[in-house]
Design a protein around this motif. Structure first.
Motif, PDB file in Angstrom:
ATOM      1  N   GLU A  14     103.519 -20.630  90.596  1.00 12.81           N
ATOM      2  CA  GLU A  14     103.536 -22.231  90.580  1.00 12.81           C
ATOM      3  C   GLU A  14     103.494 -22.477  91.867  1.00 12.81           C
ATOM      4  O   GLU A  14     102.719 -23.547  92.043  1.00 12.81           O
ATOM      5  CB  GLU A  14     104.568 -22.624  89.664  1.00 12.81           C
ATOM      6  N   ARG A  17     100.135 -21.825  93.616  1.00 12.35           N
ATOM      7  CA  ARG A  17      99.042 -22.817  92.735  1.00 12.35           C
ATOM      8  C   ARG A  17      99.238 -24.142  93.789  1.00 12.35           C
ATOM      9  O   ARG A  17      98.299 -24.657  93.928  1.00 12.35           O
ATOM     10  CB  ARG A  17      99.260 -22.937  91.405  1.00 12.35           C
ATOM     11  N   ASP A  18     100.541 -24.627  93.800  1.00 13.84           N
ATOM     12  CA  ASP A  18     100.814 -26.205  94.237  1.00 13.84           C
ATOM     13  C   ASP A  18     100.311 -26.019  95.628  1.00 13.84           C
ATOM     14  O   ASP A  18      99.632 -26.922  96.199  1.00 13.84           O
ATOM     15  CB  ASP A  18     102.316 -26.317  94.162  1.00 13.84           C
ATOM     16  N   THR A  21      96.410 -26.405  95.845  1.00 10.40           N
ATOM     17  CA  THR A  21      95.731 -27.325  95.210  1.00 10.40           C
ATOM     18  C   THR A  21      96.093 -28.588  96.208  1.00 10.40           C
ATOM     19  O   THR A  21      95.425 -29.541  96.362  1.00 10.40           O
ATOM     20  CB  THR A  21      96.364 -27.646  93.822  1.00 10.40           C
ATOM     21  N   SER A  28      92.667 -25.899  89.523  1.00  9.15           N
ATOM     22  CA  SER A  28      93.511 -25.067  88.810  1.00  9.15           C
ATOM     23  C   SER A  28      92.864 -24.875  87.247  1.00  9.15           C
ATOM     24  O   SER A  28      92.812 -26.012  86.598  1.00  9.15           O
ATOM     25  CB  SER A  28      94.879 -25.163  88.743  1.00  9.15           C
ATOM     26  N   GLY A  31      95.625 -21.454  83.273  1.00 11.77           N
ATOM     27  CA  GLY A  31      96.384 -20.388  83.256  1.00 11.77           C
ATOM     28  C   GLY A  31      96.061 -19.510  82.222  1.00 11.77           C
ATOM     29  O   GLY A  31      95.703 -19.482  80.950  1.00 11.77           O
ATOM     30  N   TYR A  42      96.431 -17.803  87.425  1.00 16.36           N
ATOM     31  CA  TYR A  42      95.618 -18.835  87.519  1.00 16.36           C
ATOM     32  C   TYR A  42      94.220 -18.609  88.428  1.00 16.36           C
ATOM     33  O   TYR A  42      94.462 -17.869  89.323  1.00 16.36           O
ATOM     34  CB  TYR A  42      96.276 -20.072  88.353  1.00 16.36           C
ATOM     35  N   LEU A  44      91.699 -20.553  90.693  1.00 17.83           N
ATOM     36  CA  LEU A  44      91.626 -21.852  91.521  1.00 17.83           C
ATOM     37  C   LEU A  44      90.132 -22.070  92.084  1.00 17.83           C
ATOM     38  O   LEU A  44      89.635 -20.867  92.513  1.00 17.83           O
ATOM     39  CB  LEU A  44      92.692 -21.864  92.619  1.00 17.83           C
ATOM     40  N   GLU A  53      91.799 -16.123  92.647  1.00 17.92           N
ATOM     41  CA  GLU A  53      92.698 -15.795  91.141  1.00 17.92           C
ATOM     42  C   GLU A  53      94.032 -15.470  91.883  1.00 17.92           C
ATOM     43  O   GLU A  53      94.195 -14.555  92.697  1.00 17.92           O
ATOM     44  CB  GLU A  53      92.230 -14.470  90.502  1.00 17.92           C
TER      45      GLU A  53
END
Length: 127
Positions: A14, A17-18, A21, A28, A31, A42, A44, A53
């Motif tokens: 997570e 991903r954050d 982004t 994203s 998932g 995920y 992206l 990925e």
């Protein structure tokens, strides 16, 4: 021929991903989770369609990431202007990410900076 996507394992799925982004405007997907193996990922997608990925699974090895090592060393993002390189580098530094170099013009003419991003992985920011 083109690269379809790049993939990387991370400990904090997570958080990774954050990171992408927030700073690099990745979008994203929802998932994927394989309940049998506990593999999670995920995809992206970045503005130009390139995909990264990010993946996680139980019991991964996490070796030290030195600046001078073999293998993939960084992921580079073109942000469109020297001013944006400067701005994003400052933002990342203010948010606690170490700047390894730059912003600067390299000997081969690139204007760039290099930041230690998520989990010790290097991110290059260039025009």
């Amino acid at each position: 021929m083109k690269i379809e996507h790049i993939a990387m394992y991370v400990n904090d799925l997570e958080g990774a991903r954050d990171f992408f982004t927030k700073y690099f405007q990745a979008v994203s997907n929802d998932g994927y989770h394989n309940e049998t193996t506990d593999f999670r990922s995920y995809f992206l997608t970045f503005e130009d369609g390139v995909r990264l990925e990010i993946m996680q699974k139980p019991q991964m090895q996490d070796s030290e990431k030195s600046d001078a090592r073999t293998g993939y060393i960084h992921i580079a993002f073109s942000v469109g202007s020297a001013a944006r390189v400067d701005e994003l580098t400052r933002i990342l530094e203010n948010d606690g990410y170490a700047v390894l170099s730059g912003p600067r013009t390299t000997g081969d003419g690139y204007y760039e900076s290099c930041v230690v991003g998520i989990e010790g992985n290097q991110v290059e920011i260039t025009v």
